[in-house]
Design an enzyme around this catalytic site. Structure first.
Site, mmCIF file in Angstrom:
data_model
loop_
_atom_site.group_PDB
_atom_site.id
_atom_site.type_symbol
_atom_site.label_atom_id
_atom_site.label_comp_id
_atom_site.label_asym_id
_atom_site.label_seq_id
_atom_site.Cartn_x
_atom_site.Cartn_y
_atom_site.Cartn_z
ATOM 1 N N HIS A 1 -9.928 -4.312 9.646
ATOM 2 C CA HIS A 1 -9.558 -3.841 8.512
ATOM 3 C C HIS A 1 -9.987 -5.566 7.424
ATOM 4 O O HIS A 1 -10.093 -5.563 5.908
ATOM 5 C CB HIS A 1 -8.094 -3.539 8.031
ATOM 6 C CG HIS A 1 -8.316 -2.078 7.714
ATOM 7 N ND1 HIS A 1 -9.519 -0.616 7.238
ATOM 8 C CD2 HIS A 1 -6.750 -1.350 8.259
ATOM 9 C CE1 HIS A 1 -8.001 -0.321 7.336
ATOM 10 N NE2 HIS A 1 -6.920 -0.135 7.568
ATOM 11 N N ASN B 1 -2.748 -6.201 4.939
ATOM 12 C CA ASN B 1 -3.000 -7.642 4.481
ATOM 13 C C ASN B 1 -3.532 -8.635 4.244
ATOM 14 O O ASN B 1 -3.325 -8.822 5.580
ATOM 15 C CB ASN B 1 -1.403 -7.896 4.130
ATOM 16 C CG ASN B 1 0.012 -7.303 3.868
ATOM 17 O OD1 ASN B 1 0.098 -5.906 3.227
ATOM 18 N ND2 ASN B 1 0.680 -7.175 4.893
ATOM 19 N N GLU C 1 -6.029 -2.783 12.605
ATOM 20 C CA GLU C 1 -5.548 -3.556 10.847
ATOM 21 C C GLU C 1 -6.436 -5.376 11.163
ATOM 22 O O GLU C 1 -6.825 -5.335 9.930
ATOM 23 C CB GLU C 1 -4.339 -4.656 11.021
ATOM 24 C CG GLU C 1 -3.111 -3.612 11.266
ATOM 25 C CD GLU C 1 -3.246 -2.239 10.197
ATOM 26 O OE1 GLU C 1 -3.773 -2.501 9.635
ATOM 27 O OE2 GLU C 1 -3.287 -1.026 11.143
ATOM 28 N N GLU D 1 1.243 -1.551 -0.287
ATOM 29 C CA GLU D 1 -0.276 0.098 -0.345
ATOM 30 C C GLU D 1 0.325 1.040 -0.219
ATOM 31 O O GLU D 1 1.674 1.454 0.659
ATOM 32 C CB GLU D 1 -0.617 0.186 1.399
ATOM 33 C CG GLU D 1 -2.348 0.824 0.956
ATOM 34 C CD GLU D 1 -2.924 1.109 2.581
ATOM 35 O OE1 GLU D 1 -2.709 0.431 3.128
ATOM 36 O OE2 GLU D 1 -3.264 2.253 2.016
ATOM 37 N N GLY E 1 2.725 2.188 10.498
ATOM 38 C CA GLY E 1 2.242 1.504 11.983
ATOM 39 C C GLY E 1 2.078 0.208 11.923
ATOM 40 O O GLY E 1 3.509 -0.449 12.545
ATOM 41 N N ALA E 2 1.607 -0.431 10.575
ATOM 42 C CA ALA E 2 0.977 -1.557 10.567
ATOM 43 C C ALA E 2 -0.056 -1.629 9.128
ATOM 44 O O ALA E 2 0.329 -1.158 8.768
ATOM 45 C CB ALA E 2 0.481 -2.938 11.238
ATOM 46 N N MET E 3 -0.064 -2.703 8.964
ATOM 47 C CA MET E 3 0.019 -2.904 7.529
ATOM 48 C C MET E 3 -1.149 -4.740 7.031
ATOM 49 O O MET E 3 -1.074 -5.677 7.990
ATOM 50 C CB MET E 3 0.699 -3.289 6.198
ATOM 51 C CG MET E 3 -0.146 -3.712 5.382
ATOM 52 S SD MET E 3 -1.444 -1.807 4.411
ATOM 53 C CE MET E 3 -2.113 -2.339 2.982
HETATM 54 N N1 SER Z 1 -3.163 1.283 6.150
HETATM 55 C C1 SER Z 1 -2.744 0.844 6.658
HETATM 56 C C2 SER Z 1 -2.976 1.412 8.006
HETATM 57 O O1 SER Z 1 -3.975 2.023 7.924
HETATM 58 C C3 SER Z 1 -1.307 1.853 6.366
HETATM 59 O O2 SER Z 1 -0.990 2.908 8.031
HETATM 60 O O3 SER Z 1 -3.023 0.330 9.009
HETATM 61 ZN ZN ZN Z 2 -6.030 1.394 8.669
#
Ligand code: SER
Ligand code: ZN
Length: 501
Positions: free
Chosen positions: A290, A254, A287, A118, A250-252
């Protein structure tokens, strides 16, 4: 870097859809080979643009026939006239993860292979329409000497020196991930509401294996909370988290393979503060959430970033309030908003949560997109009430599962679920600036109380005159002893000045 402005108004749907993607990686620190096999099908039609950056093309084929292509610095254009209705694109490229210091695409952090795609990092891995509205199921075969080799989805086969992964859920390229290295797993299990048994792993380096317990506990609480509050279950047999030392964000999120900056995973009572624990809990939740708000329902283009980020921050903040002292958490979240977002909105970089132009999307991962985006979702919930909010979210997941969506789609589900017209509310997404709310009250001493609300939004560099917003204001009246005289209700300010009696 180019400084071409990208405009929301120029959006065109993809020329081609992708039915499936198969990738093969032969890992090597400086000469990793990536073979791709992509089944394309004509959609809108026209030339097919494959994004690609810093790739060495070894060979390319269409339907098995070797072809000559001349990549430019940012990709390959395949001419519409040369493309059948449906065809298989195969390419072999070489990349150099060891020299990749951009922390985008495939790179090496402390001897471990890892990816960040991303927003537009996948184009540093292979040629591909690297845009979020092209979604496809991926299968990935990784060959190499690394003891642990991970990708998205479920592992389906393995042998000595190779492993194969399959992700059944169509996803955009920005959610692709690969990790390989000498890692250990802190493991656990979670049974979903409908009885799916999910294996959970947090992969770290050996010395850190004792520092994963709090992150794992946060993950299990997040999974349960999303089932209870949003009716969202996890959808694979496996959920992996990896802690990486060098990480841009910070984190992703996936799919099935979240990658974290190790500072947001690792904690031990000897070294971590209360604030560290709180940060881990909230980012693990963010995360994980998401998976539905971002992955199953994704963004049509990067202008819509707050569709996933604003909503997911709102969800992680709500989770935090349920896990901790809600009012304290709310005050902390507002302090962050005021410290980071208000100055942004008052300065030269002011932009709406859904901007309409950008040059570099990486500069739009801002407090406005994230924190103000979350406030706007909270305001919407305040406006329609918790029951209608949940009905709208149910409709959102029902209607848009597997799709790449816009802010318009999001507001439409609220209009359909509640029968309201949200065209004025939409300004919160499309217009920058921080409205100032004024309050005047009058009590006639006999039983009539009048509250007069006014609003004014200072200009921002992109817009001199601001139209009035729809501002929900929750109001209740208390007796001097603190007991309730009039129950809290939501007033709707829609004009520059309005009185409520
Ligand atoms: N998509 C990621 C997040 O918001 C990028 O920082 O967790
Ligand atoms: Zn996010």
């Amino acid at each position: 870097m180019t400084d071409r402005k990208i405009l929301l108004d120029d959006y065109l749907p993809p020329s081609h859809d992708i039915e499936e993607v198969a990738l093969e990686f032969d890992l090597h620190p400086n000469k990793t080979r990536v073979r791709s096999r992509i089944v394309f099908k004509r959609a809108r039609g026209g030339d097919l643009r494959l994004d690609g950056k810093e790739l060495t093309l070894i060979s390319a084929r269409i339907d098995g026939q070797p072809i000559e292509v001349n990549p430019d610095k940012e990709g390959i254009t395949l001419r519409a006239d040369d493309l059948p209705e449906r065809f298989v694109w195969e390419a072999e490229v070489e990349i150099d993860p060891g020299s990749n210091t951009s922390l985008e695409g495939l790179y090496i952090s402390n001897g471990m292979y890892c990816t960040q795609c991303e927003a537009e990092g996948f184009r540093k891995i292979t040629y591909y329409p690297d845009r979020p509205d092209v979604m496809a199921p991926f299968s990935v075969r990784i060959s190499g000497d690394e003891p642990v080799m991970l990708s998205n989805g479920n592992p389906v086969a393995r042998g000595k020196g190779w492993v194969e992964w399959q992700d059944p859920w169509p996803k955009p390229s920005y959610l692709f991930a690969l990790v390989a290295g000498d890692l250990l797993a802190h493991s656990d299990r979670f049974t979903t509401a409908s009885g799916r048994d999910v294996e959970l792993n947090i992969y770290v380096r050996k010395p850190d294996i004792d520092k994963c317990a709090y992150a794992m506990d946060s993950l299990k609480r997040s999974m349960k909370w999303d089932e209870e509050e949003y009716g969202r279950e996890y959808d694979l047999d496996l959920f992996n988290i990896v802690a990486v030392d060098d990480f841009n964000m910070g984190a992703m999120e996936n799919k099935g393979l979240n990658i974290f900056n190790s500072s947001l995973v690792l904690a031990s009572p000897q070294t971590a503060t209360d604030q560290n624990y709180e940060g881990i809990e909230s980012v693990i939740a963010h995360e994980y959430f998401h998976n539905w708000t971002g992955n199953r329902v994704t963004c049509r283009d990067w202008f819509q970033l707050c569709l996933k980020e604003g909503l997911t921050v709102f969800r992680d903040q709500s989770f935090g309030m349920d896990m901790r002292e809600p009012n304290v958490n709310r005050i902390k979240d507002v302090m962050v908003l005021r410290a980071a977002q208000f100055p942004e909105d008052a300065g030269p970089l002011a932009h709406p949560p859904r901007p309409n132009a950008y040059v570099e999307i990486n500069n739009f991962y801002t407090a406005t997109v994230y924190e103000k985006g979350a406030e706007v979702v909270g305001m919407l919930r305040r406006l329609v009430g918790p029951a209608q909010y949940r009905a709208a979210l149910d409709l959102y997941f029902d209607r848009h599962d597997g799709q790449a969506c816009t802010i318009e789609d999001w507001l439409q589900v609220f209009e359909d679920a509640t029968g309201r017209d949200l065209s004025q509310f939409k300004l919160w997404y499309t217009s920058a600036g921080t409205p100032e709310l004024g309050v005047a009250e009058a009590w006639d001493g006999k039983g009539s109380y009048t509250l007069t609300l006014n609003q004014k939004t200072p200009p921002t560099p992109d817009e001199a005159e601001k139209a009035p917003r729809l501002i929900p204001v929750a109001v209740g009246l208390l007796y001097p002893d603190g007991s309730e005289a009039v129950e809290t209700r939501v007033l709707e300010l829609t004009k520059p000045v309005e009185s409520f009696r």
